[in-house]
Scaffold this motif. Structure first.
Motif, PDB file in Angstrom:
ATOM      1  N   LEU A 112    -100.795  67.866-100.745  1.00 19.49           N
ATOM      2  CA  LEU A 112    -101.395  66.775-100.268  1.00 19.49           C
ATOM      3  C   LEU A 112    -100.963  66.183 -99.186  1.00 19.49           C
ATOM      4  O   LEU A 112    -100.269  66.536 -98.641  1.00 19.49           O
ATOM      5  CB  LEU A 112    -101.277  65.802-101.390  1.00 19.49           C
ATOM      6  N   HIS A 113    -102.011  66.361 -97.578  1.00 22.98           N
ATOM      7  CA  HIS A 113    -101.119  65.766 -96.395  1.00 22.98           C
ATOM      8  C   HIS A 113    -102.521  64.731 -96.397  1.00 22.98           C
ATOM      9  O   HIS A 113    -103.518  64.231 -95.759  1.00 22.98           O
ATOM     10  CB  HIS A 113    -101.910  67.045 -95.281  1.00 22.98           C
ATOM     11  N   ILE A 114    -101.662  64.019 -95.818  1.00 19.49           N
ATOM     12  CA  ILE A 114    -101.652  62.350 -95.441  1.00 19.49           C
ATOM     13  C   ILE A 114    -101.455  61.633 -93.923  1.00 19.49           C
ATOM     14  O   ILE A 114     -99.975  61.772 -93.725  1.00 19.49           O
ATOM     15  CB  ILE A 114    -102.056  61.174 -96.566  1.00 19.49           C
ATOM     16  N   PHE A 140    -112.089  61.071 -99.334  1.00 17.07           N
ATOM     17  CA  PHE A 140    -111.399  60.013 -99.906  1.00 17.07           C
ATOM     18  C   PHE A 140    -112.095  59.278-100.371  1.00 17.07           C
ATOM     19  O   PHE A 140    -113.345  58.779 -99.353  1.00 17.07           O
ATOM     20  CB  PHE A 140    -110.164  59.894 -99.533  1.00 17.07           C
ATOM     21  N   TRP A 194    -101.497  58.201 -91.435  1.00 18.95           N
ATOM     22  CA  TRP A 194    -102.131  57.492 -91.338  1.00 18.95           C
ATOM     23  C   TRP A 194    -101.185  55.779 -90.475  1.00 18.95           C
ATOM     24  O   TRP A 194    -100.661  56.837 -90.150  1.00 18.95           O
ATOM     25  CB  TRP A 194    -101.760  56.456 -93.015  1.00 18.95           C
ATOM     26  N   ILE A 254    -106.719  54.600 -92.700  1.00 17.15           N
ATOM     27  CA  ILE A 254    -106.259  56.144 -93.136  1.00 17.15           C
ATOM     28  C   ILE A 254    -106.891  57.552 -91.976  1.00 17.15           C
ATOM     29  O   ILE A 254    -107.894  57.476 -91.808  1.00 17.15           O
ATOM     30  CB  ILE A 254    -107.049  56.473 -94.724  1.00 17.15           C
ATOM     31  N   VAL A 290    -108.893  61.048-104.219  1.00 13.92           N
ATOM     32  CA  VAL A 290    -109.106  61.907-103.577  1.00 13.92           C
ATOM     33  C   VAL A 290    -109.447  63.193-103.980  1.00 13.92           C
ATOM     34  O   VAL A 290    -108.878  63.303-105.542  1.00 13.92           O
ATOM     35  CB  VAL A 290    -107.966  62.710-102.852  1.00 13.92           C
ATOM     36  N   SER A 325    -106.568  61.024 -91.349  1.00 15.87           N
ATOM     37  CA  SER A 325    -107.124  61.821 -92.487  1.00 15.87           C
ATOM     38  C   SER A 325    -105.773  62.437 -93.363  1.00 15.87           C
ATOM     39  O   SER A 325    -105.035  61.799 -93.961  1.00 15.87           O
ATOM     40  CB  SER A 325    -106.788  63.270 -91.581  1.00 15.87           C
ATOM     41  N   VAL A 326    -107.190  63.754 -94.456  1.00 18.19           N
ATOM     42  CA  VAL A 326    -106.552  64.038 -95.685  1.00 18.19           C
ATOM     43  C   VAL A 326    -106.977  64.989 -95.914  1.00 18.19           C
ATOM     44  O   VAL A 326    -108.373  65.346 -95.930  1.00 18.19           O
ATOM     45  CB  VAL A 326    -107.097  63.119 -97.225  1.00 18.19           C
ATOM     46  N   SER A 327    -105.472  65.893 -95.739  1.00 16.92           N
ATOM     47  CA  SER A 327    -106.758  67.333 -96.313  1.00 16.92           C
ATOM     48  C   SER A 327    -105.479  67.899 -97.735  1.00 16.92           C
ATOM     49  O   SER A 327    -104.489  67.800 -97.994  1.00 16.92           O
ATOM     50  CB  SER A 327    -106.374  67.817 -95.212  1.00 16.92           C
ATOM     51  N   SER A 379     -97.389  60.122 -91.068  1.00 17.90           N
ATOM     52  CA  SER A 379     -97.702  61.783 -91.654  1.00 17.90           C
ATOM     53  C   SER A 379     -96.829  62.348 -92.855  1.00 17.90           C
ATOM     54  O   SER A 379     -95.418  61.879 -92.451  1.00 17.90           O
ATOM     55  CB  SER A 379     -98.158  63.088 -90.810  1.00 17.90           C
TER      56      SER A 379
END
Length: 679
Positions: free
Chosen positions: A186-188, A162, A190, A144, A171, A146-148, A96
């Motif tokens: 940006l939080h990812i 995304f 994976w 991936i 994104v 999550s993306v926030s 993360s």
């Protein structure tokens, strides 16, 4: 990156004026050059050869006509905080990350682009149609989770949509990111399966004491948004990288018996190293001789780890870098020696720490790698003195799969490398810390600014090490007999199918990748340094180029403009002939005569040019009495035609005239380079 080590001979000697040798009086007065008008329409055209070279990105507020960054130059920034862990059974890396992204451009950004290089291993990757890698093996690539996005003013991260396209992820932001310093986080989350040893730059390599995890391009990384084309979203087809700069703070959780080494400074040695290992590291920090931190005999000893069960988290930080890499294994022996460079701080306000050259390797490599750290130490110290100071805490050499791959502060080399091959590959991969880790050129578009520039500095490092122990740097494929590089390049210049140095690297087939990108790219700089500008002009200019573009993104045209401006020479003919085209050099002697038919009045030498590539050339005139006179024929001799003459103030009859007597020029036909005047 190493696939084959490139060959060049030792530094060439620069001739910048005529000189006289032997025990005879030196003639007075400079040579006189008389051009003859160009009259053959099929011959090389001086109007084309010497035309202004005004191509590529044009000078503006961001990039000046001098080749320097302009007063309006800007660059976006990406700072990372990453937590990763290795799941050893299925060989999965979980992670993360938070990317603090700063938009310094003048454009509002409604989307961000992120590079997912692990997707090159997918069965549906575009690289399957063009890449030379992987031999049919696949993984699921980057999964991936999550993306926030967290607003710049704080608050809870907001999930955002995304879109993944091959090795890129778009994104879509809930609101445009403001220009001139707008920030967001940006939080990812994976994970991906680490390829087996077939993965090359990212791989799991089995050894007798456990797997070696070689982790390159292992986390989602921001694509570059620059002043040239906005988002640079070239898909990853195997041609390396183009990345933004920032600070990277990363932690890696591994089983208790693993050793982890990676780019940057280790921040928690008290938690992950034994007291004995910490004491040995302190000893290494004061030693120019290699100190064993964990010996091959200790690799299987549980006492060489501070705990006997569970897991450990290794914490690293690297400042002002475009990337980080790491390696992890229970199989590592480890040695180190000091780098004679000023201490650095691993974080703002932290206590300065000593800097180390280090090697990590399995027992299978122990016999071959006894001098690895010596090679690391030499490369970093030599390049720092010669070109630009190494900025990061440590330099690490890893023996593993043998990808021959470079990352900031770290090189991935091979278990079987040894002797001169280990020296050459170590020096080459660590030389990449200067190109493109410090000078951040776009490897995916301009490969010669990466491999060619780095191979160029390798040449002199090989000459310098231990009084030339491994000099000259050789290439077993392109120079099997240890020949002259000026001759070895000629077949590639004459090959009508050979690409140019400015050809996009994804279009260059494997046959030409090394001889053009590496060999021609490096030889071009050797010729520029030794034959065209001379070291006294080249070296200060090249150093200033590195300093001016450190941690920035130059293009080939920035480099061309800078070296012409700083070197004090109109080099349009050189950039056009060697870089834009594969033009060939072919100059010769057509005859001699004596002014007033009197040998005591000097000698006039008639020259002709049949090639589109030009270079300054040395003439060696030997008189009957043994006096040797050298003169330089500058490129300006050919500005008005392909025939010219030069009159030298020699005395007495001439025995011979030789053009390029030291064989430093890639002249395609030397049969007319030697002239013996008739009595």
């Amino acid at each position: 990156m190493r696939l084959i080590q490139l060959a060049l001979l030792p530094a060439l000697l620069c001739s910048t004026a005529w000189t006289t040798t032997a025990a005879f009086a030196e003639p007075s007065g400079p040579p006189a050059i008389a051009p003859v008008p160009h009259d053959d329409p099929a011959a090389p055209d001086p109007a084309v050869i010497f035309a202004p070279f005004e191509k590529g990105n044009q000078p503006n507020a961001t990039r000046s006509g001098s080749g320097l960054p302009g007063p309006g130059y800007w660059q976006n920034r990406a700072d990372y905080t990453i937590a990763a862990s290795i799941e050893t059974g299925p060989h999965v890396l979980h992670g993360s990350e938070t990317i603090a992204y700063t938009n310094n451009s003048s454009d509002p950004l409604d989307v961000l682009w992120v590079q997912l290089d692990q997707n090159i291993y997918r069965a549906d990757a575009r690289a399957r149609f063009s890449s030379r890698y992987f031999n049919g093996h696949t993984t699921d690539g980057d999964v991936i989770e999550s993306v926030s996005v967290e607003p710049a003013k704080g608050g809870m991260p907001v999930p955002v949509p995304f879109l993944i396209s091959d090795t890129r992820m778009q994104v879509r932001l809930p609101a445009s990111l403001a220009p001139h310093g707008g920030r967001l986080r940006l939080h990812i989350a994976w994970h991906h399966t680490v390829p087996g040893s077939w993965g090359g730059r990212t791989a799991v390599t089995p050894t007798s004491n456990g797997d070696i995890y070689e982790m390159g391009q292992w986390f989602p990384r921001m694509a570059v948004y620059d002043d040239l084309r906005g988002w640079d979203t070239s898909p990853y087809l195997g041609q390396e990288f183009y990345l933004e700069y920032g600070d990277i703070d990363y932690s890696v959780t591994v089983p208790w018996n693993f050793i982890v080494q990676g780019s940057g400074a280790l921040l928690n040695p008290g938690q992950v190293l034994t007291a004995t290992e910490r004491a040995r590291l302190a000893q290494a920090a004061t030693s120019d001789r290699t100190v064993m931190i964990r010996s091959p005999a200790e690799v299987t000893d549980p006492a060489s780890r501070p705990t006997r069960s569970g897991s450990q988290t290794w914490h690293f930080r690297m400042q002002n870098t475009r990337d980080v890499a790491f390696a992890a294994s229970a199989a590592f022996a480890w040695d180190a020696a000091r780098l004679n460079l000023p201490p650095v701080s691993p974080a703002p306000g932290a206590k300065p720490i000593p800097r180390l050259a280090m090697s990590i390797y399995p027992v299978e490599a122990a016999a071959n790698w006894t001098r690895s750290t010596e090679y690391v130490k030499h490369a970093i110290e030599y390049f720092s003195r010669q070109w630009y100071p190494f900025p990061w805490p440590n330099a690490i050499n890893l023996a593993g799969h043998g990808a021959g791959m470079e990352y900031p502060g770290m090189a991935f080399d091979g278990i079987k490398d040894h002797g001169k091959e280990l020296f050459w590959i170590t020096t080459h991969e660590l030389g990449h810390n200067w190109f493109p880790m410090i000078v951040g050129s776009n490897e995916r578009r301009d490969a010669f600014m990466d491999e060619g520039f780095n191979t160029f500095i390798d040449v002199y490092a090989s000459d310098h090490f231990n009084h030339g122990e491994y000099a000259p740097k050789r290439d077993p494929e392109y120079a099997p007999g240890g020949g002259n590089p000026a001759d070895e390049i000629i077949p590639w210049l004459k090959d009508p199918k050979a690409p140019t140095l400015l050809e996009p690297p994804d279009l260059v087939v494997e046959t030409y990748r090394h001889p053009i990108t590496y060999f021609k790219g490096s030889l071009g700089l050797v010729l520029l340094r030794e034959q065209i500008l001379g070291p006294d002009r080249f070296d200060p200019a090249f150093r200033r180029y590195i300093a001016a573009w450190a941690y920035k993104h130059p293009t080939p045209y920035d480099f061309f403009r800078f070296m012409s401006s700083e070197g004090g020479e109109n080099l349009s003919w050189w950039w056009r002939g060697w870089y834009e085209h594969n033009w060939t050099l072919d100059m010769g002697i057509t005859g001699t005569s004596y002014p007033d038919n009197d040998p005591d009045h000097g000698v006039t030498i008639a020259l002709h040019n049949k090639g589109w590539l030009l270079m300054p050339a040395t003439l060696l005139v030997t008189s009957a009495d043994g006096t040797a006179t050298r003169a330089t024929v500058p490129v300006e001799a050919w500005m008005q035609g392909n025939k010219t003459s030069i009159t030298l103030p020699t005395h007495g009859a001439i025995r011979s005239v030789v053009l390029d007597p030291d064989l430093k020029l890639p002249d395609t036909d030397r049969s007319d380079n030697i002239f013996d005047p008739k009595p």
